[in-house]
Design a protein around this motif. Structure first.
Motif, short mmCIF file in Angstrom:
data_model
loop_
_atom_site.label_atom_id
_atom_site.label_comp_id
_atom_site.label_asym_id
_atom_site.label_seq_id
_atom_site.Cartn_x
_atom_site.Cartn_y
_atom_site.Cartn_z
N LEU A 161 -58.48 -11.24 91.29
CA LEU A 161 -59.01 -10.50 90.15
C LEU A 161 -58.11 -9.32 89.77
CD1 LEU A 161 -61.46 -10.26 88.22
CD2 LEU A 161 -62.55 -8.81 89.96
N ASP A 162 -57.38 -8.81 90.75
CA ASP A 162 -56.59 -7.60 90.56
C ASP A 162 -55.54 -7.75 89.46
OD1 ASP A 162 -55.80 -4.86 91.67
OD2 ASP A 162 -53.91 -5.95 91.85
N LYS A 163 -55.01 -8.94 89.27
CA LYS A 163 -53.92 -9.13 88.30
C LYS A 163 -54.35 -8.80 86.87
CE LYS A 163 -54.68 -14.11 87.48
NZ LYS A 163 -54.03 -15.46 87.54
N TRP A 164 -55.65 -8.82 86.61
CA TRP A 164 -56.15 -8.56 85.27
C TRP A 164 -56.24 -7.06 84.97
CZ3 TRP A 164 -56.49 -12.42 81.89
CH2 TRP A 164 -56.55 -13.74 82.39
N LYS A 165 -56.02 -6.21 85.94
CA LYS A 165 -56.20 -4.77 85.73
C LYS A 165 -54.98 -4.08 85.15
CE LYS A 165 -59.14 -4.74 89.85
NZ LYS A 165 -59.11 -4.44 91.28
N PHE A 166 -53.80 -4.66 85.31
CA PHE A 166 -52.58 -3.91 85.03
C PHE A 166 -52.45 -3.47 83.57
CE2 PHE A 166 -51.58 -5.43 89.16
CZ PHE A 166 -50.65 -4.55 89.67
N LEU A 167 -52.53 -4.41 82.62
CA LEU A 167 -52.36 -4.02 81.21
C LEU A 167 -53.51 -3.16 80.71
CD1 LEU A 167 -49.87 -4.70 79.52
CD2 LEU A 167 -50.11 -6.28 81.41
N PRO A 168 -54.78 -3.52 81.00
CA PRO A 168 -55.85 -2.59 80.62
C PRO A 168 -55.69 -1.21 81.24
CG PRO A 168 -56.76 -4.74 81.15
CD PRO A 168 -55.31 -4.78 81.56
N MET A 169 -55.19 -1.17 82.46
CA MET A 169 -55.02 0.09 83.18
C MET A 169 -54.03 1.01 82.48
SD MET A 169 -53.53 0.55 87.06
CE MET A 169 -51.97 -0.27 86.65
N VAL A 170 -52.86 0.48 82.12
CA VAL A 170 -51.85 1.34 81.50
C VAL A 170 -52.30 1.78 80.11
CG1 VAL A 170 -49.95 0.39 82.86
CG2 VAL A 170 -50.49 -0.63 80.65
N ASP A 171 -53.00 0.88 79.41
CA ASP A 171 -53.50 1.24 78.08
C ASP A 171 -54.56 2.32 78.18
OD1 ASP A 171 -53.74 0.64 75.16
OD2 ASP A 171 -55.78 0.10 75.76
N ARG A 172 -55.48 2.18 79.14
CA ARG A 172 -56.55 3.17 79.32
C ARG A 172 -55.98 4.52 79.76
NH1 ARG A 172 -61.94 2.94 81.45
NH2 ARG A 172 -62.05 0.74 80.84
N ALA A 173 -54.97 4.49 80.61
CA ALA A 173 -54.37 5.74 81.08
C ALA A 173 -53.78 6.53 79.93
CB ALA A 173 -53.29 5.43 82.12
N LEU A 174 -53.16 5.84 78.98
CA LEU A 174 -52.60 6.52 77.81
C LEU A 174 -53.72 7.13 76.96
CD1 LEU A 174 -50.13 7.25 76.10
CD2 LEU A 174 -50.38 5.03 74.95
N GLN A 175 -54.83 6.41 76.83
CA GLN A 175 -55.97 6.95 76.09
C GLN A 175 -56.54 8.19 76.78
OE1 GLN A 175 -58.93 3.92 74.96
NE2 GLN A 175 -57.38 2.37 75.35
N GLU A 176 -56.58 8.15 78.12
CA GLU A 176 -57.14 9.27 78.88
C GLU A 176 -56.28 10.52 78.78
OE1 GLU A 176 -59.89 9.65 80.63
OE2 GLU A 176 -60.72 7.64 80.73
N ARG A 177 -54.97 10.34 78.87
CA ARG A 177 -54.06 11.49 78.88
C ARG A 177 -52.90 11.26 77.90
NH1 ARG A 177 -57.82 12.62 81.33
NH2 ARG A 177 -58.03 13.81 83.27
N PRO A 178 -53.18 11.33 76.61
CA PRO A 178 -52.14 11.03 75.60
C PRO A 178 -50.99 12.03 75.59
CG PRO A 178 -54.13 11.91 74.56
CD PRO A 178 -54.47 11.64 75.99
#
Length: 489
Positions: A161-178
């Motif tokens: 399941l972990d492989k699905w986290k990478f792209l959402p993770m980097v996108d969300r991180a940018l939203q959190e701390r632009p």
């Protein structure tokens, strides 16, 4: 004539005098006790201030956002130690997972909610995600939940399941701390040497699209290994996030077919025009347990360079390295030379090496001597073995003698019926731990038999102690050619 009270008067005064004495004694006692307590508290306070947590002074601290990627099957086990150690010095961090929850007082965020609903309904690995959403951890089969990668638990749904986290993770991180300049991504068994990392990042221009990591190849794709940790500058994150949103369907299909999310991220970054910077040896895929201290890649001897991360670190190893770092920085104030791999070995590892350690597997992964190994030899090859080698598997002493016969052998391990010798120096681990994780040495360490409590059933290890000084001297010689402890080109 001097006044002298009568005996009757003295008898009448004695009770009052006694009471006064008692009151005075009690007063002095409590005053003394109060002073003592106050002084003790002051001493503790002074000691706490003197031995308080030593954090980096880098101006970059406010510009770095640390992201920890984990999963519900490991978060409660692996996260708490970070909150008590490294993360006490990280001012801005977030934890992404496959389930919203609180771990040790810290919010953990589900990052999979942006994955396509059809995929979540059809991909087998999302059965775990559905379970977590509806039932939490209740009823999970933890027999298959631990280990990662090819050498780990092959049926581990958490790892799949972990492989699905990478792209959402980097996108969300940018939203959190632009406005963050640097985004650092690690796993819960990654040890982050934050002081060194900040120093390392200060050598790069944050206005450029940087993708910094330990190189790894899979399916023809070059990418940064997730467990070793990797870093993206904001421009790089903006590029890959834009690509993710524009090509989400295509990328999710690639993820469905692929086996590793860090590989998919690397491919997406490459497609977005961001190349990976090879940061080896600063970022390591091995732990203090498994690291070969003479490891050399890309013509870089790790020994001479500054350390930044270690992977597959358990809670005890994380605590040990954190305490060592704290001691080091108290003795070596900011502005001095960065902490190198050789400093860690000389101050944290070397004193743990012994001529013999019982119930210890030092992960000697060189030549093996056992009935099974010897029977595979041709008669000619067997005859060419020394008498000591032919009997190496018969006793700890013969195993040691076999290592001593070989000029470059630095360590050995013995389990009744099996002797392993090695030219590579590793610390290893207590014999009751498991070698489940993916690393250079995983799957090759000694798998001790189930112990019966008898010493003869437990793996024993040893190092050829009089060769250690020469080993260290040999490695130090490489450092004369290293003029910069940071890889920036």
């Amino acid at each position: 004539m001097a006044f002298r009270p009568s005996r009757s008067r003295l008898r009448r005064l004695r009770p009052a005098i006694l009471v006064s004495v008692i009151i005075l004694t009690v007063f002095l006692y409590f005053r003394s006790a109060s002073t003592s307590v106050h002084n003790t508290q002051a001493a503790i306070s002074d000691r706490d201030e003197e031995e308080g947590v030593v954090c980096p002074k880098s101006p970059l601290m406010k510009d770095v956002f640390v992201v920890i990627r984990t999963g519900a099957t490991e978060a409660q086990e692996k996260l708490p130690v970070h909150f008590k150690t490294v993360l006490t010095c990280v001012p801005d961090f977030i934890v992404y997972s496959d389930m919203d929850e609180i771990v040790d007082g810290h919010q953990v965020h589900d990052v999979l909610n942006e994955v396509n609903e059809t995929i979540k309904r059809t991909a087998p690995e999302f059965q775990l995600y559905d379970h977590l959403l509806t039932r939490g951890r209740e009823g999970l089969d933890y027999q298959t939940m631990f280990g990662s990668g090819p050498s780990g638990a092959l049926d581990n749904p958490g790892w799949k399941l972990d492989k699905w986290k990478f792209l959402p993770m980097v996108d969300r991180a940018l939203q959190e701390r632009p406005k963050a300049k640097w985004f650092v991504f690690v796993e819960p068994d990654t040890y982050l040497m934050f002081t060194n990392l900040l120093e390392y990042l200060s050598h790069f221009d944050e206005s450029q699209p940087w993708y910094i990591g330990k190189h790894m190849y899979a399916s023809g794709v070059l990418f940064a290994h997730g467990g070793s940790g990797f870093v993206l500058s904001r421009p790089a994150l903006e590029k890959v996030s834009k690509r993710w949103r524009e090509e989400k369907t295509e990328i999710e299909q690639a993820t469905l077919k692929g086996w590793a999310g860090d590989m998919i991220l690397g491919k997406t970054l490459s497609d977005a025009g961001v190349s990976m910077f090879w940061a080896y040896p600063h970022l390591q895929g091995d732990s203090l347990t498994a690291l070969n201290w003479a490891v050399e890649k890309l013509e870089r001897q790790a020994w001479c360079y500054a350390a930044t991360t270690f992977h597959h670190m358990n809670a005890e190893e994380i605590t040990d390295l954190w305490q060592f770092e704290q001691t080091w920085y108290r003795r070596n104030p900011a502005g001095g030379p960065p902490l190198r791999f050789r400093d860690i070995f000389n101050n944290l590892i070397r004193h743990r090496l012994r001529a013999e350690r019982t119930a210890w597997d030092n992960m000697s992964i060189g030549r093996e001597y056992s009935d099974e190994a010897l029977v595979k030899l041709s008669q000619n090859d067997f005859d060419n073995l020394s008498l000591v080698e032919q009997n190496a598997h018969n006793s700890f002493e013969m195993c040691r003698a076999t290592c001593e016969e070989q000029p470059r052998c630095i360590q050995f391990s013995f389990l009744p019926g099996k002797c392993s010798v090695s030219d590579e120096l590793r610390l290893g681990h207590a014999a009751d731990s498991q070698c489940l994780e993916y690393s250079n040495a995983a799957g090759k360490c000694v798998k001790e038999a189930a112990t019966t409590g008898e010493e003869d059933d437990i793996v024993r290890s040893g190092w050829i102690m009089d060769r250690i000084p020469g080993y260290v001297y040999w490695l130090d010689e490489f450092c004369d050619k290293v003029h910069d402890v940071w890889v920036t080109k």
